[in-house]
Design a protein around this motif. Structure first.
Motif, PDB file in Angstrom:
ATOM      1  N   ILE A 220      -2.117   4.814 -21.180  1.00  0.00           N
ATOM      2  CA  ILE A 220      -3.301   5.164 -21.953  1.00  0.00           C
ATOM      3  C   ILE A 220      -3.313   4.360 -23.247  1.00  0.00           C
ATOM      4  O   ILE A 220      -2.270   3.907 -23.727  1.00  0.00           O
ATOM      5  N   GLU A 221      -4.488   4.187 -23.795  1.00  0.00           N
ATOM      6  CA  GLU A 221      -4.641   3.440 -25.037  1.00  0.00           C
ATOM      7  C   GLU A 221      -5.092   4.384 -26.143  1.00  0.00           C
ATOM      8  O   GLU A 221      -5.936   5.262 -25.927  1.00  0.00           O
ATOM      9  N   VAL A 222      -4.522   4.226 -27.332  1.00  0.00           N
ATOM     10  CA  VAL A 222      -4.926   5.011 -28.500  1.00  0.00           C
ATOM     11  C   VAL A 222      -5.261   4.053 -29.630  1.00  0.00           C
ATOM     12  O   VAL A 222      -4.574   3.052 -29.835  1.00  0.00           O
ATOM     13  N   ARG A 223      -6.317   4.378 -30.360  1.00  0.00           N
ATOM     14  CA  ARG A 223      -6.792   3.512 -31.426  1.00  0.00           C
ATOM     15  C   ARG A 223      -6.821   4.264 -32.754  1.00  0.00           C
ATOM     16  O   ARG A 223      -6.623   5.477 -32.800  1.00  0.00           O
ATOM     17  N   GLU A 224      -7.090   3.517 -33.802  1.00  0.00           N
ATOM     18  CA  GLU A 224      -7.082   4.082 -35.147  1.00  0.00           C
ATOM     19  C   GLU A 224      -8.059   5.248 -35.256  1.00  0.00           C
ATOM     20  O   GLU A 224      -9.199   5.176 -34.808  1.00  0.00           O
ATOM     21  N   GLY A 225      -7.585   6.346 -35.856  1.00  0.00           N
ATOM     22  CA  GLY A 225      -8.407   7.531 -36.035  1.00  0.00           C
ATOM     23  C   GLY A 225      -8.364   8.502 -34.875  1.00  0.00           C
ATOM     24  O   GLY A 225      -8.875   9.617 -34.980  1.00  0.00           O
ATOM     25  N   GLU A 226      -7.755   8.114 -33.755  1.00  0.00           N
ATOM     26  CA  GLU A 226      -7.694   8.970 -32.584  1.00  0.00           C
ATOM     27  C   GLU A 226      -6.409   9.805 -32.579  1.00  0.00           C
ATOM     28  O   GLU A 226      -5.442   9.478 -33.274  1.00  0.00           O
ATOM     29  N   THR A 227      -6.419  10.862 -31.793  1.00  0.00           N
ATOM     30  CA  THR A 227      -5.247  11.721 -31.620  1.00  0.00           C
ATOM     31  C   THR A 227      -4.579  11.393 -30.289  1.00  0.00           C
ATOM     32  O   THR A 227      -5.255  11.326 -29.261  1.00  0.00           O
ATOM     33  N   ILE A 228      -3.277  11.178 -30.326  1.00  0.00           N
ATOM     34  CA  ILE A 228      -2.549  10.879 -29.091  1.00  0.00           C
ATOM     35  C   ILE A 228      -2.612  12.112 -28.195  1.00  0.00           C
ATOM     36  O   ILE A 228      -2.215  13.205 -28.601  1.00  0.00           O
ATOM     37  N   PRO A 229      -3.113  11.972 -26.950  1.00  0.00           N
ATOM     38  CA  PRO A 229      -3.357  13.154 -26.112  1.00  0.00           C
ATOM     39  C   PRO A 229      -2.145  13.668 -25.346  1.00  0.00           C
ATOM     40  O   PRO A 229      -2.103  14.835 -24.981  1.00  0.00           O
TER      41      PRO A 229
ATOM     42  N   GLY B 188      -0.701  14.997 -30.183  1.00  0.00           N
ATOM     43  CA  GLY B 188      -1.090  15.649 -31.425  1.00  0.00           C
ATOM     44  C   GLY B 188      -0.958  14.768 -32.644  1.00  0.00           C
ATOM     45  O   GLY B 188      -1.530  15.073 -33.696  1.00  0.00           O
ATOM     46  N   ALA B 189      -0.213  13.647 -32.525  1.00  0.00           N
ATOM     47  CA  ALA B 189      -0.071  12.728 -33.657  1.00  0.00           C
ATOM     48  C   ALA B 189      -1.379  11.956 -33.857  1.00  0.00           C
ATOM     49  O   ALA B 189      -2.001  11.507 -32.886  1.00  0.00           O
ATOM     50  N   ILE B 190      -1.781  11.792 -35.097  1.00  0.00           N
ATOM     51  CA  ILE B 190      -3.020  11.083 -35.419  1.00  0.00           C
ATOM     52  C   ILE B 190      -2.682   9.649 -35.798  1.00  0.00           C
ATOM     53  O   ILE B 190      -1.800   9.401 -36.639  1.00  0.00           O
ATOM     54  N   VAL B 191      -3.374   8.703 -35.171  1.00  0.00           N
ATOM     55  CA  VAL B 191      -3.132   7.292 -35.446  1.00  0.00           C
ATOM     56  C   VAL B 191      -3.831   6.934 -36.764  1.00  0.00           C
ATOM     57  O   VAL B 191      -5.058   6.949 -36.863  1.00  0.00           O
ATOM     58  N   LEU B 192      -3.037   6.640 -37.776  1.00  0.00           N
ATOM     59  CA  LEU B 192      -3.578   6.289 -39.092  1.00  0.00           C
ATOM     60  C   LEU B 192      -3.993   4.826 -39.165  1.00  0.00           C
ATOM     61  O   LEU B 192      -4.976   4.481 -39.828  1.00  0.00           O
ATOM     62  N   GLN B 193      -3.234   3.996 -38.487  1.00  0.00           N
ATOM     63  CA  GLN B 193      -3.503   2.562 -38.556  1.00  0.00           C
ATOM     64  C   GLN B 193      -2.940   1.885 -37.309  1.00  0.00           C
ATOM     65  O   GLN B 193      -1.878   2.253 -36.809  1.00  0.00           O
ATOM     66  N   GLY B 194      -3.654   0.898 -36.802  1.00  0.00           N
ATOM     67  CA  GLY B 194      -3.188   0.139 -35.657  1.00  0.00           C
ATOM     68  C   GLY B 194      -3.668   0.721 -34.349  1.00  0.00           C
ATOM     69  O   GLY B 194      -4.511   1.622 -34.286  1.00  0.00           O
ATOM     70  N   ARG B 195      -3.120   0.211 -33.256  1.00  0.00           N
ATOM     71  CA  ARG B 195      -3.443   0.683 -31.915  1.00  0.00           C
ATOM     72  C   ARG B 195      -2.242   0.426 -31.011  1.00  0.00           C
ATOM     73  O   ARG B 195      -1.371  -0.390 -31.335  1.00  0.00           O
ATOM     74  N   GLY B 196      -2.192   1.110 -29.900  1.00  0.00           N
ATOM     75  CA  GLY B 196      -1.073   0.910 -29.001  1.00  0.00           C
ATOM     76  C   GLY B 196      -1.358   1.461 -27.625  1.00  0.00           C
ATOM     77  O   GLY B 196      -2.323   2.195 -27.402  1.00  0.00           O
TER      78      GLY B 196
END
Length: 845
Positions: A345-354, A389-397
Motif C-alpha cells: 500500500i502507498e501512504v502520502r503526506e497528511g494521510e493516516t497509515i491504515p 494510526g500513524a499520521i504521515v507528516l512529511q514524505g511518502r512511502g
C-alpha cells in the motif's frame, strides 16, 4: 457463498435446495442465470447478478467475504438485492434455514442519560428480528450490532432506535449526532420561550393582577395557557416521554419515567381543572419540569462530550480507514479491514497509515501519538516498521502490509479499550441492581406521600404537588453515572497517555500494591540480544550455530530470534526441522536432519538428560558472571557448545525500581535466565530479592504464594513467558508489542514499552478510585437530603428538578476533572524530569 443447502422437508426427506450464488437466499421461479468463467451461476434477482458481475470484473474473482464489500452493503441497504419475490428464510420457517452470514454495524448513539439506557437498548435491539448480537456502551456512546441483512437493514435499525427516543448515526457521521440529538438546542429554545409565556400568564393569574376583569374573564386565560403548554409537553418533551414509556414497557424505569409521570400528572390534572372551571392550574409546573430536563440533558451531554474528547469515537473511526492498493499498475482504494498480508500500500503526506507493515520504499516522518501518547516525529525508511494510526507528516512511502487493520497494534488497542468499556465491574453490578429498586421505590414513595396527605385531610392540590416533587427530586442518574463516567474518563486518559486498560476492575483497587514482580528479559532489559561469543571446543562453530538457528526458527522467543538473526547475518543456511517442541521458559527440541537437538537453559539440559562437561559448565559460569545469557546446544546425549548473548538494561529500569521502593512496595526480579545472570542484573538494579531459572509455572506459583499471604501483588512482563503470572496477579501489566498474544490476560497494556508509564498506570488507578468514591458520596448525599426535603414539603417541583440536574452535572464535572489530572508527577520523587524513551525504538522492541 453456498449455492446449495441441504433442507429437511416436512416428510423428513433430505433434498438440496438451490441458493443464490451471491446472497445465499433461496431461488424462486424468477431466477436469473449467467455464465461466469465457464461456470453457470444462478441468482435470486437481477440485482444480485449485476453485483456479482461487477465484483468479479473488479477483483478478478468473487471476494471471500462478499457481504463486507461496499458495493454489496450499498445495494443491500437500497433494497436492490433479494427482490425476486422469494422471501428470505426466517427462523422457525418451513425451510428451517438461516442465512449463512452476518454483518457488523457500528452506531454512534446519542441521548443516553445513564447506564440503564444502554442496558435497555441492548434488550430492545436483541428482540428485533435479524439482530444476532447487540452491545451498547454508555461510556463511549458506541453500539456494535451483529445482524443478518436478509431480515433487517441498517436503516431499519436506525428507525427502531429513533422510535425508542435515541438518535443513532453510523460512526463515520458521528459528529452530526450532537446536532441532531434528541435533546438538541432547538427543543430547549422552543420549550424555554413557550414556558416563559406560560409562566408570565400564570403568574398574573395566581397573584391576582387581573382581579378587576372578573373571575369569568380570567378563567378564559386558561385556554392560552393550555395551548402554549401542549407543544412543550408533547413536542419538546417527546424524547423524554418516549424514553420513559419505553423504559416502563421493558420494566426498566429510569429518570425519564419519573419526569414523564410528574409532567403528565400536572398536565392531566390541569386539564381536569379547566373543565371544572377551577383556576388551580399546574401547566406551568409541567412545562418547567420538561424545560429543565431538556436544558439539563443538553448541558450534561455537552459536558460528557468534552469529557470523552471524542477519543473513543476517533478510535472507532480509525477502523474505517481505507488503503491505497496498487493492482496491475492501477490505484485502488479498499477498506483497511480487507487488506491482505503481503499487499503493498502507498501512504502520502497528511494521510493516516491504515495497517501495520514494513516500509519497502520511500522515506517519511510520522506522528505515532495515537499509539504512544507522545507527540514527536519518527523517521521511517526502508525496513522500518510502519504502524496503523500513524499520521504521515512529511514524505511518502510504500508499506508491505502484515495483515488487515484488525490485526494491527492499533486495532488490538481499540478492541481492548472497547472490551474494557463493556466489562461491568463489581461496583457497576451493585449500582445497576440498586438503581432498578431505587426508581420503583421513588415511584411508590411519591404515591404514598400523596395518598397520606389526602387521607390526612390535606388539599388535593398540596397532595399532588408533594408527589410531583418527590418524583422530580429523585436522581437515579447521578448514582447511575457516578461509576461509568469516571471509568470512561480514566480509560480515555490512559489511552491518551499510551496506557490501555483491559480490565476496569483494577480501577476499583486504586493501585494499592504491596509487592511487584518484574520480569527481566524484554521488560527491564531491551530484549535486543547480541551474540557475544560462540564456544564450541569440539565442533565447528558455524555448524553449531546453523543447527541451533534451524531449531530456534520455529520459536517466538526473543533469544530464539536473536540466534536466527545471528545465523542469517553470517550467511548461514537453515535446515528443515521436524517434531519441534518448545517448553516455555526452558528451551526447545526437535529433529534437525537425523539429529535430536536440544537448545536452552542448563535446567533444560539436565531435564533432557544431556550431559554437561565440567569445562563447558565452568565456561558457562564465566559468561553468566559477566551478565550474559547462555544457551546450551546439545545432541547425541551431551552438550556440544554454548551461545553467549548480551542484553542491556533500559535507561529507566533503575529509576523505576527506586520510585516503586519509595512508594513502599517490595520489588522482586524474576527471570527464566540462570541464577547467576539474574543476580547480576538484580545487583545493577539495586535489588536483593530475585528468582532465576523460573519457568512460567514457577512465576505463577510465586504470585499465588504471595496472594496466599494476603499481599496485593502486581506482575510486570512482556507477556511471553509470564502470561499466567500476569493473569493471576491482582494487577498484571504487559509492556511492549509482544503483549498482544499470550499477554492478553494482563489488566493493563503499555504498547510502547515505556517503563515510566507503569507508575502512570498506578497513578491512574489511584485517581480513578478516588473519583468514583467522590461521585458516589456526592450522589448519595444529594439523594438523602433531597428526598427528606421533598417529603417534608420544603421543595417545589421546579426547584426539585433543578437540584436533580445539578447533582448530575456535579458528578460529570468531577469526572471531567479526572480527565484533566496530570500523570507523571511521580518523576519529582527522584528530582528529575520524566525520561521519554524513543517511542519508535520501543515499539520495534
Amino acid at each position: 457463498m453456498e449455492a446449495e443447502l441441504q433442507v429437511r422437508s416436512s416428510e423428513g426427506a433430505l433434498h438440496r435446495e438451490r441458493r443464490c450464488d451471491l446472497c445465499g437466499l433461496p431461488l424462486s421461479k424468477a431466477r436469473s442465470r449467467s455464465l461466469m468463467g465457464g461456470e453457470p451461476k444462478e441468482f435470486c434477482c437481477p440485482g444480485c447478478k449485476a453485483v456479482y458481475e461487477i465484483l468479479v470484473s473488479k477483483y478478478g474473482e468473487l471476494p471471500q467475504k462478499v457481504e463486507s464489500t461496499e458495493l454489496f452493503r450499498l445495494c443491500k441497504e437500497s433494497g436492490l438485492l433479494g427482490q425476486s419475490g422469494g422471501k428470505a428464510p426466517r427462523s422457525g420457517s418451513a425451510a428451517g434455514v438461516e442465512a449463512s452470514y452476518s454483518l457488523e454495524l457500528w452506531f454512534k448513539i446519542s441521548g443516553m442519560s445513564c447506564p440503564s439506557c444502554s442496558w435497555l437498548l441492548e434488550r430492545l435491539l436483541e428482540k428485533v428480528k435479524g439482530v444476532k448480537e447487540a452491545e451498547v456502551s454508555f461510556g463511549t456512546e458506541l453500539s456494535r450490532i451483529l445482524y443478518d441483512p436478509s431480515f433487517v437493514t441498517p436503516g431499519e435499525l436506525m428507525e427502531k432506535i429513533s422510535s425508542w427516543g435515541y438518535q443513532a448515526l453510523p460512526v463515520q457521521e458521528g459528529d452530526e449526532a450532537r446536532i441532531r440529538a434528541p435533546f438538541s438546542l432547538r427543543r430547549v429554545v422552543v420549550a424555554a420561550l413557550l414556558t416563559c409565556q406560560v409562566m408570565m400568564i400564570s403568574w398574573a393569574v395566581y397573584w391576582g393582577f387581573l382581579e378587576e376583569l372578573g373571575q369569568r374573564a380570567v378563567s378564559y386565560l386558561s385556554v392560552p395557557i393550555w395551548v402554549l403548554s401542549t407543544p412543550v409537553i408533547f413536542w419538546c418533551g417527546f424524547p423524554v416521554m418516549r424514553r420513559g414509556i419505553a423504559a416502563m414497557r421493558a420494566w426498566m424505569p429510569n429518570v425519564e419515567t419519573l419526569v414523564s409521570l410528574a409532567s403528565l400528572s400536572a398536565y392531566l390534572y390541569s386539564m381536569g381543572s379547566i373543565f371544572r372551571g377551577s383556576l388551580h392550574l399546574y401547566f406551568d409546573t409541567g412545562c418547567m419540569l420538561v424545560t429543565t430536563v431538556l436544558l439539563g440533558r443538553y448541558v450534561e451531554e455537552r459536558m460528557r462530550a468534552k469529557l470523552r474528547d471524542s477519543s473513543f469515537l476517533e478510535m472507532a473511526r480509525l477502523g474505517f480507514l481505507k488503503a491505497r492498493v496498487w493492482r496491475r499498475g492501477q490505484e485502488e482504494w479498499v477498506p483497511a479491514s480487507q487488506v491482505e498480508k503481503g499487499q503493498e500500500i502507498e501512504v502520502r503526506e497528511g494521510e493516516t497509515i491504515p495497517v501495520d507493515g514494513i516500509v519497502t520504499r520511500g522515506q517519511a516522518m510520522v506522528d505515532n501519538s495515537s499509539l504512544t501518547g507522545e507527540s514527536r516525529p519518527v523517521a521511517l525508511a526502508r525496513g522500518s516498521p510502519a504502524l496503523a494510526g500513524a499520521i504521515v507528516l512529511q514524505g511518502r512511502g510504500f508499506v508491505l502490509a502484515s495483515g488487515p487493520w484488525s490485526a494491527s497494534l492499533l486495532g488490538e488497542m481499540v478492541s481492548s479499550v472497547m472490551e474494557a468499556m463493556k466489562i461491568p465491574t463489581s461496583w457497576d453490578n451493585l449500582a445497576q441492581k440498586g438503581l432498578r429498586w431505587f426508581v420503583l421505590g421513588v415511584i411508590a414513595l411519591g404515591l404514598s406521600s400523596s395518598l397520606w396527605l389526602v387521607v390526612s385531610g390535606q388539599d388535593l392540590k398540596d397532595a399532588l404537588m408533594r408527589g410531583l416533587t418527590v418524583w422530580a427530586v429523585a436522581c437515579p442518574c447521578a448514582l447511575g453515572i457516578a461509576i461509568p463516567v469516571a471509568k470512561s474518563a480514566a480509560i480515555a486518559l490512559g489511552r491518551k497517555r499510551g496506557i490501555v486498560v483491559r480490565n476496569p476492575e483494577i480501577l476499583e483497587r486504586g493501585g494499592r500494591l504491596d509487592e511487584i514482580l518484574l520480569d527481566k528479559t524484554g521488560t527491564v532489559t531491551h530484549g535486543n540480544f547480541e551474540m557475544r561469543e560462540i564456544h564450541c571446543p569440539e565442533e565447528n562453530c558455524e555448524e553449531l550455530l546453523s543447527i541451533a538457528a534451524s531449531l530456534e526458527a520455529a520459536s517466538e522467543h526473543l533469544i530464539a530470534k536473536r540466534i536466527v538473526a545471528s545465523a542469517l547475518e553470517r550467511g548461514i543456511r537453515l535446515e528443515q526441522v521436524q517434531d519441534f517442541h518448545e517448553e516455555q521458559g526452558s528451551g526447545v527440541r526437535g529433529l534437525v536432519g537425523k539429529r535430536r537437538v536440544f537448545v536452552g537453559s542448563e535446567v533444560w539440559m539436565r531435564r533432557s538428560e544431556q550431559r554437561i562437561s565440567p569445562a563447558l559448565l565452568e565456561k558457562a559460569r564465566e559468561y553468566q558472571s559477566k551478565g550474559f545469557t547462555v544457551a546450551f546446544v546439545a545432541w547425541d546425549g551431551s552438550v556440544k557448545g554454548l551461545l553467549a548473548m548480551g542484553d542491556a538494561l533500559r535507561d529507566t529500569a533503575s529509576w523505576l525500581v527506586q520510585a516503586l521502593v519509595r512508594r513502599g512496595m517490595r520489588v522482586r526480579l524474576i527471570s527464566g535466565d540462570s541464577k547467576v545472570t539474574t543476580s547480576m542484573v538484580a545487583r545493577e538494579l539495586g535489588l536483593e530479592d530475585f528468582s532465576g531459572e523460573a519457568t512460567p509455572s514457577d512465576k505463577a506459583r510465586i504470585v499465588e504464594e504471595l496472594k496466599g499471604e494476603g499481599k496485593m501483588v502486581a506482575a510486570v512482563g512482556d507477556g511471553f513467558n509470564d502470561g499466567p503470572a500476569l493473569a493471576l496477579a491482582h494487577m498484571g501489566i504487559a509492556v511492549g508489542r509482544r503483549a498482544r498474544g499470550p499477554g492478553g490476560g494482563a489488566d493493563v497494556w503499555i504498547p510502547g514499552g515505556e517503563l515510566e508509564k507503569i507508575l502512570e498506570a498506578l497513578d491512574l488507578c489511584k485517581k480513578a478510585r478516588r473519583t468514583v468514591i467522590e461521585n458516589l458520596v456526592l450522589s448519595g448525599l444529594y439523594n438523602s437530603v433531597a428526598l427528606a426535603a421533598a417529603l417534608g414539603g420544603l421543595l417545589t417541583p421546579f426547584v426539585a428538578v433543578g437540584a436533580m440536574f445539578l447533582s448530575s452535572l456535579t458528578v460529570v464535572a468531577n469526572s471531567w476533572r479526572l480527565s484533566r489530572c496530570p500523570l507523571g508527577a511521580h518523576a519529582l520523587e527522584l528530582g528529575k524530569t520524566p525520561f521519554r524513551a524513543p517511542s519508535c525504538e520501543a515499539l520495534q522492541a
